[in-house]
Motif scaffolding. Structure first.
Motif, PDB file in Angstrom:
ATOM      1  N   GLU A  98      11.598   8.147  -7.159  1.00 22.98           N
ATOM      2  CA  GLU A  98      10.602   7.173  -6.676  1.00 22.98           C
ATOM      3  C   GLU A  98      11.289   5.955  -6.062  1.00 22.98           C
ATOM      4  O   GLU A  98      10.885   5.463  -5.001  1.00 22.98           O
ATOM      5  CB  GLU A  98       9.717   6.736  -7.841  1.00 22.98           C
ATOM      6  N   PHE A 106       2.348   1.749  -3.452  1.00 20.45           N
ATOM      7  CA  PHE A 106       1.318   2.268  -4.368  1.00 20.45           C
ATOM      8  C   PHE A 106       1.152   3.777  -4.198  1.00 20.45           C
ATOM      9  O   PHE A 106       1.043   4.510  -5.173  1.00 20.45           O
ATOM     10  CB  PHE A 106      -0.030   1.591  -4.109  1.00 20.45           C
ATOM     11  N   GLU A 107       1.106   4.223  -2.950  1.00 17.32           N
ATOM     12  CA  GLU A 107       0.917   5.651  -2.675  1.00 17.32           C
ATOM     13  C   GLU A 107       2.104   6.477  -3.182  1.00 17.32           C
ATOM     14  O   GLU A 107       1.921   7.556  -3.748  1.00 17.32           O
ATOM     15  CB  GLU A 107       0.713   5.876  -1.177  1.00 17.32           C
ATOM     16  N   GLN A 167       0.831  -1.211   0.000  1.00 15.67           N
ATOM     17  CA  GLN A 167       0.000   0.000   0.000  1.00 15.67           C
ATOM     18  C   GLN A 167       0.862   1.256   0.000  1.00 15.67           C
ATOM     19  O   GLN A 167       0.585   2.221  -0.713  1.00 15.67           O
ATOM     20  CB  GLN A 167      -0.934   0.004   1.213  1.00 15.67           C
ATOM     21  N   GLY A 168       1.915   1.227   0.808  1.00 12.64           N
ATOM     22  CA  GLY A 168       2.812   2.371   0.873  1.00 12.64           C
ATOM     23  C   GLY A 168       3.497   2.637  -0.458  1.00 12.64           C
ATOM     24  O   GLY A 168       3.629   3.788  -0.886  1.00 12.64           O
ATOM     25  N   ALA A 215       1.907   6.716  -6.916  1.00 12.68           N
ATOM     26  CA  ALA A 215       0.819   7.594  -7.358  1.00 12.68           C
ATOM     27  C   ALA A 215       1.203   9.071  -7.282  1.00 12.68           C
ATOM     28  O   ALA A 215       0.698   9.885  -8.048  1.00 12.68           O
ATOM     29  CB  ALA A 215      -0.430   7.339  -6.517  1.00 12.68           C
ATOM     30  N   HIS A 216       2.120   9.417  -6.354  1.00 10.88           N
ATOM     31  CA  HIS A 216       2.454  10.822  -6.145  1.00 10.88           C
ATOM     32  C   HIS A 216       3.795  11.249  -6.719  1.00 10.88           C
ATOM     33  O   HIS A 216       4.013  12.427  -6.958  1.00 10.88           O
ATOM     34  CB  HIS A 216       2.434  11.140  -4.639  1.00 10.88           C
TER      35      HIS A 216
END
Length: 198
Positions: free
Chosen positions: A76, A64-65, A61-62, A68-69
Motif C-alpha cells: 500500500e 483513500f481508494e 481521494q486517490g 480501500a483496495h
C-alpha cells in the motif's frame, strides 16, 4: 471555465513551478485573455491556493481508494507513493518547496491539512501492519505516524536534499524503505526485500 483554468494552471505549475508561471502564460496556453482568468481569480495567489487545495483533494481521494483496495500495508505504501509521484509529475518543479518559499501562508494552511489527513492514513496503515504481523506490535503508532509525516516533509526541502544530488523518486524510495525497515517484523522484512528487489 473556472475548473478549466484550475486544471491548466495545475498542469503548468506542476511542470514549471508556482513562481515561474505567470498569469499571461496560463492565458496564452488556454487561448483566452488574462482578463478572463482575473474574472475568476483576482490574484495569482488565489489561483495558487485553489490549485494547491484542489491537488490536495485529488491526492487524498486517490489515497483513500488505494487504502480501500490494498490489503497489504507494505505494498500500500508503495502504491500510494507511485500514485502521488505520477500526479505531481515526479515533483520536478518542487511544488511543496516553492509553496513554502513564495506562498508561506498557503503552505502553512496546506501543511496543517496534510498533517491531519496523513496522520489518519498512516495510523490505519500501521494498525493493519500490526494485525498482519508485518509491523512490530511494540511500536507507538502515534509517534511513528508523526515521525513519518515530518520525515516525508523534510525530503521535499531542496536545501537539505538538492535535486542535483537526489531525484524525488529516489528520495521517496529511500525514505519508504528506511521507515519500513524501522518498524517491520521478520515477516515484514521478507516482504519488503522481495518488493525492493523487483
Amino acid at each position: 471555465m473556472k475548473s478549466i483554468i484550475v486544471d491548466k494552471a495545475t498542469e503548468l505549475f506542476l511542470n514549471l513551478g508556482f513562481k515561474s508561471v505567470t498569469m499571461d502564460e496560463i492565458a496564452t496556453a488556454m487561448g483566452i485573455s488574462k482578463k478572463t482568468i482575473y474574472t475568476h481569480f483576482a490574484t495569482k495567489s488565489l489561483l495558487v491556493e485553489e490549485v494547491a487545495y484542489n491537488a490536495f483533494h485529488t491526492i487524498s481521494q486517490g489515497i483513500f481508494e488505494i487504502q480501500a483496495h490494498e490489503e497489504n500495508p507494505i505494498l500500500e505504501m508503495y502504491e500510494v507513493k507511485r500514485f502521488v509521484m505520477t500526479f505531481l509529475k515526479d515533483e520536478k518543479s518542487s511544488p511543496q518547496y516553492q509553496l513554502q518559499k513564495f506562498y508561506p501562508k498557503i503552505f502553512r494552511d496546506l501543511k496543517q491539512k496534510q498533517f491531519g489527513f496523513m496522520q489518519s492514513c498512516i495510523k490505519e496503515n500501521l494498525r493493519k501492519g500490526i494485525e498482519q504481523h508485518l509491523f512490530r506490535a511494540s511500536i507507538d503508532i502515534d509517534f511513528i505516524a508523526r515521525i513519518y509525516f515530518h520525515g516525508m516533509m523534510a525530503t521535499k526541502d531542496r536545501d537539505l536534499f538538492p535535486l542535483q544530488q537526489f531525484s524525488m523518486n529516489e528520495l521517496t524510495d529511500y525514505y519508504l524503505e528506511y521507515h519500513l525497515r524501522g518498524i517491520a517484523t521478520e515477516k515484514g522484512l521478507k516482504q519488503l526485500d522481495q518488493l525492493t528487489q523487483k
